[in-house]
Design a protein around this motif. Structure first.
Motif, mmCIF file in Angstrom:
data_model
loop_
_atom_site.group_PDB
_atom_site.id
_atom_site.type_symbol
_atom_site.label_atom_id
_atom_site.label_comp_id
_atom_site.label_asym_id
_atom_site.label_seq_id
_atom_site.Cartn_x
_atom_site.Cartn_y
_atom_site.Cartn_z
ATOM 1 N N GLY A 184 -4.562 0.393 0.492
ATOM 2 C CA GLY A 184 -3.367 -0.442 0.567
ATOM 3 C C GLY A 184 -2.061 0.320 0.674
ATOM 4 N N VAL A 185 -2.124 1.566 1.169
ATOM 5 C CA VAL A 185 -0.918 2.394 1.285
ATOM 6 C C VAL A 185 -0.710 2.763 2.743
ATOM 7 N N LEU A 186 0.435 2.373 3.309
ATOM 8 C CA LEU A 186 0.673 2.642 4.734
ATOM 9 C C LEU A 186 1.919 3.494 4.890
ATOM 10 N N HIS B 36 -9.398 15.097 -1.221
ATOM 11 C CA HIS B 36 -9.097 15.095 0.224
ATOM 12 C C HIS B 36 -9.272 13.646 0.673
ATOM 13 N N LYS B 37 -8.146 12.924 0.771
ATOM 14 C CA LYS B 37 -8.259 11.467 0.957
ATOM 15 C C LYS B 37 -8.523 11.058 2.400
ATOM 16 N N ARG B 38 -8.066 11.899 3.361
ATOM 17 C CA ARG B 38 -8.217 11.475 4.755
ATOM 18 C C ARG B 38 -9.622 11.747 5.267
ATOM 19 N N LEU C 162 8.765 5.949 5.611
ATOM 20 C CA LEU C 162 8.752 5.152 4.378
ATOM 21 C C LEU C 162 7.294 4.784 4.089
ATOM 22 N N VAL C 163 7.001 4.518 2.826
ATOM 23 C CA VAL C 163 5.622 4.194 2.458
ATOM 24 C C VAL C 163 5.584 2.747 1.959
ATOM 25 N N VAL C 164 4.721 1.926 2.572
ATOM 26 C CA VAL C 164 4.597 0.524 2.175
ATOM 27 C C VAL C 164 3.271 0.356 1.440
ATOM 28 N N LYS C 165 3.337 -0.193 0.219
ATOM 29 C CA LYS C 165 2.130 -0.293 -0.613
ATOM 30 C C LYS C 165 1.909 -1.723 -1.099
ATOM 31 N N ALA C 166 0.670 -2.184 -0.972
ATOM 32 C CA ALA C 166 0.304 -3.471 -1.578
ATOM 33 C C ALA C 166 0.318 -3.286 -3.096
ATOM 34 N N ILE D 119 8.008 -0.629 -1.585
ATOM 35 C CA ILE D 119 8.384 0.222 -0.453
ATOM 36 C C ILE D 119 9.019 1.472 -1.041
ATOM 37 N N GLU D 120 8.450 2.613 -0.626
ATOM 38 C CA GLU D 120 8.739 3.830 -1.364
ATOM 39 C C GLU D 120 9.224 4.935 -0.439
ATOM 40 N N GLU D 121 10.076 5.762 -0.980
ATOM 41 C CA GLU D 121 10.525 6.974 -0.286
ATOM 42 C C GLU D 121 9.304 7.876 -0.030
ATOM 43 N N PHE D 122 9.270 8.533 1.120
ATOM 44 C CA PHE D 122 8.174 9.452 1.465
ATOM 45 C C PHE D 122 8.485 10.822 0.879
ATOM 46 N N ILE D 123 7.568 11.359 0.097
ATOM 47 C CA ILE D 123 7.799 12.679 -0.494
ATOM 48 C C ILE D 123 6.670 13.613 -0.073
ATOM 49 N N THR D 124 6.902 14.909 -0.204
ATOM 50 C CA THR D 124 5.881 15.853 0.261
ATOM 51 C C THR D 124 5.608 16.929 -0.786
ATOM 52 N N PRO E 263 1.888 19.495 -2.380
ATOM 53 C CA PRO E 263 0.453 19.389 -2.658
ATOM 54 C C PRO E 263 0.185 18.303 -3.700
ATOM 55 N N GLU E 264 -0.951 17.623 -3.513
ATOM 56 C CA GLU E 264 -1.331 16.553 -4.449
ATOM 57 C C GLU E 264 -2.389 17.064 -5.401
ATOM 58 N N VAL E 265 -2.200 16.784 -6.673
ATOM 59 C CA VAL E 265 -3.152 17.207 -7.702
ATOM 60 C C VAL E 265 -3.548 15.985 -8.522
ATOM 61 N N LEU F 180 5.134 11.656 -10.069
ATOM 62 C CA LEU F 180 3.939 10.832 -10.240
ATOM 63 C C LEU F 180 3.845 9.820 -9.107
ATOM 64 N N LEU F 181 2.746 9.887 -8.322
ATOM 65 C CA LEU F 181 2.559 8.900 -7.248
ATOM 66 C C LEU F 181 1.929 7.628 -7.787
ATOM 67 N N GLU F 182 0.910 7.793 -8.610
ATOM 68 C CA GLU F 182 0.193 6.603 -9.091
ATOM 69 C C GLU F 182 -0.614 6.927 -10.325
ATOM 70 N N TYR F 183 -0.961 5.843 -11.040
ATOM 71 C CA TYR F 183 -1.917 5.947 -12.139
ATOM 72 C C TYR F 183 -3.220 5.299 -11.706
ATOM 73 N N SER G 45 -1.610 -3.056 -10.865
ATOM 74 C CA SER G 45 -0.352 -3.514 -10.265
ATOM 75 C C SER G 45 0.599 -2.339 -10.077
ATOM 76 N N LYS G 46 0.859 -2.030 -8.810
ATOM 77 C CA LYS G 46 1.819 -0.951 -8.539
ATOM 78 C C LYS G 46 3.227 -1.398 -8.933
ATOM 79 N N ALA G 47 3.500 -2.697 -8.858
ATOM 80 C CA ALA G 47 4.807 -3.199 -9.292
ATOM 81 C C ALA G 47 4.979 -2.888 -10.781
HETATM 82 P P1 AMP Z 1 -1.769 6.015 -3.763
HETATM 83 O O1 AMP Z 1 -2.837 4.970 -3.643
HETATM 84 O O2 AMP Z 1 -0.457 5.535 -4.276
HETATM 85 O O3 AMP Z 1 -2.250 7.282 -4.428
HETATM 86 O O4 AMP Z 1 -1.529 6.526 -2.268
HETATM 87 C C1 AMP Z 1 -2.571 7.037 -1.481
HETATM 88 C C2 AMP Z 1 -2.107 8.276 -0.777
HETATM 89 O O5 AMP Z 1 -0.974 7.993 0.032
HETATM 90 C C3 AMP Z 1 -1.621 9.359 -1.733
HETATM 91 O O6 AMP Z 1 -2.672 10.152 -2.202
HETATM 92 C C4 AMP Z 1 -0.675 10.137 -0.850
HETATM 93 O O7 AMP Z 1 -1.371 11.044 -0.036
HETATM 94 C C5 AMP Z 1 -0.067 9.073 0.017
HETATM 95 N N1 AMP Z 1 1.218 8.630 -0.595
HETATM 96 C C6 AMP Z 1 1.389 7.643 -1.484
HETATM 97 N N2 AMP Z 1 2.702 7.516 -1.822
HETATM 98 C C7 AMP Z 1 3.363 8.442 -1.126
HETATM 99 C C8 AMP Z 1 4.749 8.818 -1.034
HETATM 100 N N3 AMP Z 1 5.694 8.178 -1.725
HETATM 101 N N4 AMP Z 1 5.066 9.837 -0.212
HETATM 102 C C9 AMP Z 1 4.121 10.481 0.501
HETATM 103 N N5 AMP Z 1 2.805 10.168 0.468
HETATM 104 C C10 AMP Z 1 2.420 9.169 -0.329
#
Ligand code: AMP
Ligand code: GLY
Length: 421
Positions: free
Chosen positions: A152-154, A213-215, A140-144, A184-189, A191-193, A281-284, A102-104
């Motif tokens: 589920g991340v747009l 490399h997710k894409r 903006l980033v919309v996530k289920a 619904i999340e702010e877009f940040i930039t 490198p992702e680790v 932290l983007l996600e766990y 649950s991202k919530a």
């Molecule tokens: P997540 O499943 O939350 O890791 O999101 C998948 C991918 O979407 C991440 O690896 C990021 O590349 C991108 N992403 C998620 N949240 C954001 C955010 N707030 N700002 C920019 N990119 C994001």
């Protein structure tokens, strides 16, 4: 010991491959496994989500330790069910796995405990979400809220796109019940680790760093996938940043989960973005990453079984992790069309010609001694060397020796490691 690994991807192949090197392991089973895993473990035809079937198999095969690797059986409580049946199992309980499911929940946890994360709003009503979309800056980033196979991340460039995302997730239920709530999340930039860590709820030991490399396409273009390739270590994840993350993110998370009555035992994966104002932290994830595991476990010198046991017994403070100094690169070979429609059942050729790379199988099956494609991500071709550049060359040389119809892979895996500012 008899071991059962639950799952069927490249991550599970890497776990089985590493466990097979442990002197304490007598026999490894994997359910359901794949073509490559079947060469080193006995595969059992049980769906990874079939909790009852898995518990019964563990009893029947006299399993001493079960490793639950994928997110969905963890979220459904497979570790709870094993423990209730008196079987030792590695992985978080379903209560703790909520940190991924649950991202919530995870965003509220980060906010409550001051763990740095992107600003957000949480909605279970689409009208309120539309209101929020009017008054915020784009993208903006919309996530289920729930699990959606990493899809589920747009990322939305304007209000119109964001409204369409909300409609498709909340109203049209593109990801089923996972979209009952959205973040619904702010877009940040930056490198992702990916940092994966072993934790027994008291001690937390991060593994070596890696980058995914997710894409789907070169230059980080195309659709999001489960992951098209990885490398380890990450050059941008310096010892200073690691210490900062330990103090501001890793330790506070363990403490937070204890405070919430959801102690976390297993592998906790931190998806970090290194922004100009510090690590965020983007996600766990509540498990090993895929394909991060494929570049991490080949570097691990310590016996993986010993670590699993120390986590279960809450004795992780006694363990020291040892790593080799090599760099490691994994190139995913996928079915043409992935992550959308693709065909399966194509013969895979050239695997027997590979000598200085490890080929972790993901979507494959073996029939009459031949390997066939059987999924979106098919193989994780992995090589080690003194530098990322050399490991890359080795991995891509191996890729060039492997053939199946419509194979698709990125040609730029690892380049980030020397191109990044
Ligand atoms: P997540 O499943 O939350 O890791 O999101 C998948 C991918 O979407 C991440 O690896 C990021 O590349 C991108 N992403 C998620 N949240 C954001 C955010 N707030 N700002 C920019 N990119 C994001
Ligand atoms: N590679 C990303 C994940 O395992 O979720």
């Amino acid at each position: 010991m008899n071991i059962l690994v639950v799952g069927s991807g490249g991550r599970e192949h890497a776990i089985v491959w590493k466990l097979a090197q442990s002197p304490k392991v007598k026999k490894i089973y994997c359910a359901p496994g794949n073509g490559g895993i079947s060469d080193i473990a006995e595969c059992l035809p049980i769906n990874a989500l079939d909790i009852e079937g898995m518990v019964n198999a563990a009893k029947e095969k006299k399993i001493d330790l079960v490793i639950v690797a994928p997110d969905d059986p963890l979220a459904k409580g497979m570790v709870n069910a094993m423990t209730d049946a008196g079987i030792r199992a590695f992985g978080p309980t379903k209560e703790a796995a909520l940190i991924e499911a649950s991202k919530a929940f995870s965003k509220e946890l980060m906010r409550k405990y001051g763990i740095p994360t992107a600003e957000y709003g949480l909605f279970d009503d689409s009208r309120e979400a539309f209101q929020y979309l009017k008054s915020h800056k784009y993208p903006l980033v919309v996530k289920a809220d729930g699990l959606a196979l990493g899809k589920g991340v747009l990322i939305c460039q304007n209000q119109q796109e964001a409204e369409a995302a909300v409609i498709s997730i909340m109203e049209e239920k593109k990801f089923g019940d996972s979209g009952n709530k959205i973040v619904i999340e702010e877009f940040i930039t930056g490198p992702e680790v990916s940092i994966l860590a072993f934790t027994d709820g008291k001690t937390i030991i991060p593994m070596v760093s890696s980058q995914d490399h997710k894409r789907a396409l070169d230059g980080d273009k195309g659709l999001n996938t489960g992951g098209m390739g990885t490398f380890s270590p990450s050059r941008v994840y310096t010892p200073e940043i690691a210490e900062l993350c330990m103090q501001k993110i890793f330790l506070p998370t363990i403490q937070a989960m204890n405070n919430e009555g959801r102690p976390f035992k297993g592998v906790l994966y931190f998806g970090l973005m290194l922004t100009e104002s510090g690590p965020v932290l983007l996600e766990y994830n509540a498990r090993f990453g895929d394909p991060e595991t494929q570049v991490i476990l080949p570097r691990l010198k310590t016996d993986l079984l010993e670590i699993f046991e120390a986590v279960i017994d809450e004795e992780l403070e006694k363990v020291q992790l040892a790593w080799n100094d090599n760099a490691c690169v994994c190139v995913v070979m996928a079915s043409g069309g992935y992550p959308e429609r693709y065909s399966k059942g194509h013969v895979i050729e050239g695997l027997d010609t590979i000598s200085d790379a490890i080929v972790f199988h993901a979507g494959t099956k073996k029939e009459n001694g031949c390997y066939y494609t059987n999924g979106g991500r098919v193989l994780g071709v992995t090589a080690m060397a003194e530098t990322i550049e050399k490991a890359r060359e080795r991995a891509y040389h191996a890729v060039s020796c492997i053939h199946f119809q419509d194979a698709h892979f990125r040609r730029d895996i690892g380049i980030k490691s020397f191109d990044q500012p």
